[in-house]
Design a protein around this motif. Structure first.
Motif, PDB file in Angstrom:
ATOM      1  N   ASN A 210       0.854  -1.183   0.000  1.00 55.47           N
ATOM      2  CA  ASN A 210       0.000   0.000   0.000  1.00 55.47           C
ATOM      3  C   ASN A 210       0.893   1.238   0.000  1.00 55.47           C
ATOM      4  OD1 ASN A 210      -2.842  -0.953   0.224  1.00 55.47           O
ATOM      5  ND2 ASN A 210      -2.031  -1.984   2.038  1.00 55.47           N
ATOM      6  N   VAL A 211       0.765   2.033  -1.040  1.00 60.89           N
ATOM      7  CA  VAL A 211       1.584   3.228  -1.194  1.00 60.89           C
ATOM      8  C   VAL A 211       0.737   4.434  -0.778  1.00 60.89           C
ATOM      9  CG1 VAL A 211       2.979   4.596  -2.775  1.00 60.89           C
ATOM     10  CG2 VAL A 211       2.769   2.117  -3.120  1.00 60.89           C
ATOM     11  N   SER A 212       1.283   5.257   0.119  1.00 62.17           N
ATOM     12  CA  SER A 212       0.534   6.401   0.627  1.00 62.17           C
ATOM     13  C   SER A 212       1.356   7.673   0.540  1.00 62.17           C
ATOM     14  CB  SER A 212       0.134   6.188   2.092  1.00 62.17           C
ATOM     15  OG  SER A 212      -0.738   5.096   2.229  1.00 62.17           O
ATOM     16  N   LEU A 213       0.688   8.766   0.197  1.00 60.60           N
ATOM     17  CA  LEU A 213       1.250  10.103   0.291  1.00 60.60           C
ATOM     18  C   LEU A 213       0.588  10.802   1.468  1.00 60.60           C
ATOM     19  CD1 LEU A 213       1.173  11.268  -3.452  1.00 60.60           C
ATOM     20  CD2 LEU A 213       3.205  10.680  -2.132  1.00 60.60           C
ATOM     21  N   THR A 214       1.399  11.374   2.349  1.00 58.74           N
ATOM     22  CA  THR A 214       0.858  12.094   3.500  1.00 58.74           C
ATOM     23  C   THR A 214       1.555  13.444   3.638  1.00 58.74           C
ATOM     24  OG1 THR A 214       2.435  10.934   4.934  1.00 58.74           O
ATOM     25  CG2 THR A 214       0.216  10.014   4.790  1.00 58.74           C
ATOM     26  N   ALA A 276       6.100   9.819   1.014  1.00 64.21           N
ATOM     27  CA  ALA A 276       5.559   8.603   0.400  1.00 64.21           C
ATOM     28  C   ALA A 276       6.058   7.406   1.189  1.00 64.21           C
ATOM     29  CB  ALA A 276       5.997   8.486  -1.057  1.00 64.21           C
ATOM     30  N   THR A 277       5.135   6.540   1.584  1.00 68.65           N
ATOM     31  CA  THR A 277       5.490   5.314   2.300  1.00 68.65           C
ATOM     32  C   THR A 277       4.989   4.110   1.520  1.00 68.65           C
ATOM     33  OG1 THR A 277       3.479   5.530   3.631  1.00 68.65           O
ATOM     34  CG2 THR A 277       5.513   6.373   4.582  1.00 68.65           C
ATOM     35  N   TYR A 278       5.666   2.991   1.716  1.00 67.44           N
ATOM     36  CA  TYR A 278       5.403   1.772   0.958  1.00 67.44           C
ATOM     37  C   TYR A 278       5.136   0.642   1.949  1.00 67.44           C
ATOM     38  CZ  TYR A 278       7.209   4.648  -2.796  1.00 67.44           C
ATOM     39  OH  TYR A 278       7.388   5.677  -3.686  1.00 67.44           O
ATOM     40  N   ASP A 279       3.966   0.698   2.570  1.00 72.49           N
ATOM     41  CA  ASP A 279       3.614  -0.286   3.595  1.00 72.49           C
ATOM     42  C   ASP A 279       3.449  -1.669   2.980  1.00 72.49           C
ATOM     43  OD1 ASP A 279       3.573   1.660   5.596  1.00 72.49           O
ATOM     44  OD2 ASP A 279       1.476   2.170   5.170  1.00 72.49           O
ATOM     45  N   GLY A 280       4.117  -2.653   3.597  1.00 71.61           N
ATOM     46  CA  GLY A 280       4.049  -4.012   3.089  1.00 71.61           C
ATOM     47  C   GLY A 280       5.237  -4.393   2.236  1.00 71.61           C
ATOM     48  N   PRO A 282       8.935  -4.785   2.807  1.00 76.22           N
ATOM     49  CA  PRO A 282       9.923  -4.780   3.892  1.00 76.22           C
ATOM     50  C   PRO A 282      11.222  -4.067   3.493  1.00 76.22           C
ATOM     51  CG  PRO A 282       8.916  -6.947   3.706  1.00 76.22           C
ATOM     52  CD  PRO A 282       8.455  -6.156   2.513  1.00 76.22           C
ATOM     53  N   GLY A 283      11.668  -3.188   4.368  1.00 75.80           N
ATOM     54  CA  GLY A 283      12.927  -2.489   4.143  1.00 75.80           C
ATOM     55  C   GLY A 283      12.801  -1.202   3.365  1.00 75.80           C
ATOM     56  N   ALA A 284      11.631  -0.898   2.832  1.00 75.20           N
ATOM     57  CA  ALA A 284      11.468   0.322   2.036  1.00 75.20           C
ATOM     58  C   ALA A 284      11.312   1.521   2.950  1.00 75.20           C
ATOM     59  CB  ALA A 284      10.259   0.187   1.118  1.00 75.20           C
ATOM     60  N   ALA A 285      12.250   2.465   2.886  1.00 77.97           N
ATOM     61  CA  ALA A 285      12.201   3.670   3.706  1.00 77.97           C
ATOM     62  C   ALA A 285      11.324   4.710   3.033  1.00 77.97           C
ATOM     63  CB  ALA A 285      13.611   4.211   3.920  1.00 77.97           C
ATOM     64  N   PRO A 286      10.668   5.559   3.801  1.00 78.90           N
ATOM     65  CA  PRO A 286       9.877   6.655   3.212  1.00 78.90           C
ATOM     66  C   PRO A 286      10.757   7.594   2.390  1.00 78.90           C
ATOM     67  CG  PRO A 286       9.359   6.378   5.540  1.00 78.90           C
ATOM     68  CD  PRO A 286      10.582   5.554   5.268  1.00 78.90           C
ATOM     69  N   VAL A 287      10.142   8.259   1.436  1.00 76.35           N
ATOM     70  CA  VAL A 287      10.827   9.287   0.659  1.00 76.35           C
ATOM     71  C   VAL A 287      10.068  10.593   0.875  1.00 76.35           C
ATOM     72  CG1 VAL A 287       9.582   8.621  -1.452  1.00 76.35           C
ATOM     73  CG2 VAL A 287      11.635   9.994  -1.635  1.00 76.35           C
ATOM     74  N   ARG A 288      10.818  11.692   1.025  1.00 77.78           N
ATOM     75  CA  ARG A 288      10.206  12.953   1.414  1.00 77.78           C
ATOM     76  C   ARG A 288      10.671  14.122   0.538  1.00 77.78           C
ATOM     77  NH1 ARG A 288      11.413  10.223   6.261  1.00 77.78           N
ATOM     78  NH2 ARG A 288       9.579   9.926   7.612  1.00 77.78           N
ATOM     79  N   LEU A 289       9.800  15.115   0.433  1.00 79.30           N
ATOM     80  CA  LEU A 289      10.164  16.369  -0.202  1.00 79.30           C
ATOM     81  C   LEU A 289       9.304  17.473   0.393  1.00 79.30           C
ATOM     82  CD1 LEU A 289       7.949  17.622  -2.453  1.00 79.30           C
ATOM     83  CD2 LEU A 289       8.624  15.595  -3.688  1.00 79.30           C
ATOM     84  N   SER A 290       9.727  18.703   0.172  1.00 78.89           N
ATOM     85  CA  SER A 290       8.914  19.852   0.569  1.00 78.89           C
ATOM     86  C   SER A 290       8.879  20.854  -0.574  1.00 78.89           C
ATOM     87  CB  SER A 290       9.486  20.510   1.836  1.00 78.89           C
ATOM     88  OG  SER A 290      10.811  20.963   1.619  1.00 78.89           O
ATOM     89  N   PHE A 291       7.806  21.607  -0.619  1.00 79.94           N
ATOM     90  CA  PHE A 291       7.646  22.640  -1.655  1.00 79.94           C
ATOM     91  C   PHE A 291       7.837  24.017  -1.024  1.00 79.94           C
ATOM     92  CE2 PHE A 291       5.048  19.118  -3.399  1.00 79.94           C
ATOM     93  CZ  PHE A 291       5.687  18.976  -4.613  1.00 79.94           C
TER      94      PHE A 291
END
Length: 292
Positions: A210-214, A276-280, A282-291
């Motif tokens: 499950n890929v989420s943007l928060t 962005a997170t990649y739940d499910g 394993p080992g995938a770290a979130p990726v982040r940015l700001s505007f």
């Protein structure tokens, strides 16, 4: 040859020329392609591209890429676009398209990006893979793709739909603008496991994740499942390999491949932070940015 045969031959030749002219009537001229790329470089909206055929889109993309290469330099990979049926529907098509990624387009996680990074800027949850072997060009299944890559990389893509009225773009129009390739923010690479059993587990996780943007408060901005991309995200690479071969192109070791959107295309806002997170997976770290 009799006079009648000569006339028939000339008529057929004329018809062929007329057909070719009609078939390519909407491909941008060299001057129009130059103007489109000038708009891209200036980050100003370009003239609308309406009702292009697939051939027109491919023809225009070829001219645009030739001009972009003169300004942006080395090709570092490819992007498969419109790989999510929900995004296809937005652009009135039922098939993916592809574009080229150039040097300087991939930024590190945590990057601060101008809100007006393009003429028609957007952001979306995406993913990259890095090519390990030229065998990827013959991949027919997601597992064959996984065998031919060495990294899976969390990625927020920052596409630019470029034209004055993006809703007027169809699939071929998206192809014509190099699938809006502009920028993207890449997270920590996740190595593909060496052992086949572990690769099977990763393959399943990629489909089920499950890929989420928060935002900074944790409020959900958008997202989707891995399988939203062509039933498995690595099917985007299977499709891309076939599409590139039709134009005499191949992916090379080291190339980065963008798989497409797990989320809706969203507009950036000043001060917005996106994770962005990649739940499910394993080992995938979130990726982040700001505007900014």
């Amino acid at each position: 040859m009799t006079t009648q045969q000569t006339l028939i031959s000339l008529a057929l030749a004329g018809a062929s020329v007329a057909f070719a002219t009609v078939a390519q009537a909407e491909c941008l001229t060299d001057a129009q392609a130059s103007e489109l790329v000038a708009n891209y470089l200036a980050k100003t909206p370009a003239a609308d591209l309406e009702n292009l055929s697939d051939a027109d889109g491919a023809c225009t993309r070829g001219k645009v890429n030739q001009l972009l290469a003169q300004r942006l330099g080395k090709v570092v990979g490819y992007k498969a676009g419109l790989t999510n049926p929900a995004v296809q529907k937005r652009f009135n098509t039922d098939k993916p398209v592809w574009g080229k990624l150039y040097e300087g387009m991939i930024l590190p996680s945590g990057a601060s990006v101008d809100t007006a990074f393009g003429a028609r800027p957007l952001y979306e949850a995406d993913m990259l893979v890095r090519v390990k072997s030229a065998a990827i060009n013959h991949a027919k299944t997601p597992m064959e793709v996984l065998d031919a890559v060495d990294q899976v990389i969390p990625f927020i893509e920052l596409p630019d739909l470029l034209v004055q009225a993006p809703p007027k773009l169809n699939g071929a129009g998206v192809s014509a603008i190099n699938v809006g390739a502009r920028l993207g923010v890449a997270g920590t690479p996740l190595p593909v496991p060496a052992y086949r059993g572990e690769r099977f587990a990763m393959l399943q996780a990629l489909a089920d994740m499950n890929v989420s943007l928060t935002d900074a408060s944790g409020a959900r901005l958008g997202g989707g499942k891995g399988s939203d991309i062509l039933e498995h995200p690595l099917n985007a690479v299977v499709w891309l390999a076939g599409a590139l071969q039709q134009e005499g192109l191949t992916m090379q070791p080291g190339d980065l491949i963008s798989l497409g959107s797990f989320s809706p295309l969203l507009p950036p806002k000043p001060g917005l932070s996106v994770t962005a997170t990649y739940d499910g997976l394993p080992g995938a770290a979130p990726v982040r940015l700001s505007f900014k």
